[in-house]
Structures are given as C-alpha cells and as structure tokens.
Write a protein that holds these residues in place. Structure first.
Motif: not given
Length: 215
Positions: A126-151
């Motif tokens: 599970f940890s390998q799948t999350l780190r190597m497969i899922i999170l890299p693909q989810a990054t594009r979707t996560v970037i816009p809301p993270l901008s608002s959160i850090f502001i």
C-alpha cells in the motif's frame, strides 16, 4: 511614508519573521497533511480512524484556541522552555495540515481505482502504491487548492504576533502603541502581506503550468 522609513529595521524584521513562520509552518503542514491523507485512505481501520479524528478535531477548532493550548498547556505539561516560534509553528502547521490532508485526499480520489489494483497485482504494498503511483498522479489536482491553503496560512500567521513572535502584526502593535497613525501602519503591512501572497500564488501558477506541459 515617514513611519516606514523611520522604522525600516522593524518592518524588515517583521517581514522576515512572517516569511519564516509561514515557510516553517507550510513545510510542517505539507508533511503532516500528506501523512494524514495516507492514513485516511489506508486499509488499516485504526489509521483511518486516527486520520478522521485528526481532521475533524483540527478543522473544527478555532486557530486562536490552538494557539492558547500551544502556548499555555503544551509547555507546562510536555515541553517546558520551548521557544514561541516553535510553538507558533506547531499550532499553525497542525491546523493547516488538516486542510492539506483533505486537499490531498481529494486528489487521491481522482486517480482511477484501476491504478491501485494494477499496482497490487504487481505485488506492490500500500505504501509503495501510494508513494510511487497514486500521489504523483494526484499532484496536478492538488496544486490549485494548496495555493489557497498556503495563502490562508500566511494571513493566519498574524495570530502569532499576539504570542511574542516577531512578525508583521507585532510590528503594527509596537508602532501603534508609540502613537503612529494606524492607517499608515496597516497600509504598509497590508502591502507586505500582498507581496508574500502574490509570490505564493505566482509560484503555484508556475508549478501548475509546468505540470501541464509535462502531461
């Protein structure tokens, strides 16, 4: 203009203090947020329960109350003598991590389930799948809301000024106590916050465009 020129060292120290507390809290929030997001999608029930409790508790607790706990409860029970900067970073980072967690979890949910199933069929944990497969693909979707959160984190850092942390809000309190016009003080401090938030927004837009090109 005179209040800025006459007290430029104080404004500079406050500006750098805001940058420092924002950057340190953002790193802590990002690390904790990703970790808790992993807990929330974990197949292990206790980890899922812990992740849900973390997010529910912190998102529904006023940030000022977290600061009060960090400064008047934590040092008395667990870590006496901890510096105000570290305590403020902990309060801000933990509070913001709950929002980062939900943003990351939403990004994880956009990745097709077949990706995880294919990884499991290859024998990945599970940890390998999350780190190597899922999170890299989810990054594009996560970037816009993270901008608002850090502001939002940048603006929330003003609370630290009320707890002996040197940042922009503490400068406004110092100068207003000396009798300087509050309108001019707030004008320069507002401009300083705008510089920081515009920089964060621009950096995330650049990152988002680079990821789009890589697609």
């Amino acid at each position: 203009m005179n209040v800025l020129l006459d007290h430029l060292p104080e404004f500079r120290e406050g500006f750098l203090g805001t940058l420092a507390i924002t950057a340190a809290s953002a790193v802590l929030a990002l690390v904790l947020g990703i970790l808790i997001a992993g807990f929330r999608v974990s197949p292990i029930p206790p980890l899922r329960a812990f992740g849900t409790a973390w997010v529910t508790l912190l998102r529904n607790t006023p940030l000022t109350l977290l600061f009060l706990i960090a400064f008047f409860v934590i040092p008395q029970i667990f870590f006496p003598g901890t510096s105000p900067f570290v305590l403020a970073m902990g309060a801000l980072g933990c509070y913001t991590s709950s929002f980062v967690c939900e943003a990351v979890r939403s990004g994880i949910n956009t990745v097709p389930l077949g990706q995880a199933e294919a990884a499991r069929s290859l024998g990945m944990t599970f940890s390998q799948t999350l780190r190597m497969i899922i999170l890299p693909q989810a990054t594009r979707t996560v970037i816009p809301p993270l901008s608002s959160i850090f502001i939002a984190l940048t603006k929330n850092s003003a609370i630290a000024g009320a707890f002996s942390v040197s940042e922009l809000f503490s400068v406004s309190k110092l100068l207003s106590d000396k009798g300087y016009p509050i309108a001019w003080i707030f004008l320069w401090i507002a401009l300083a916050y705008l510089v920081i938030t515009f920089t964060i927004s621009g950096a995330f837009r650049l990152l988002e465009r680079r990821l789009e090109v890589a697609r």
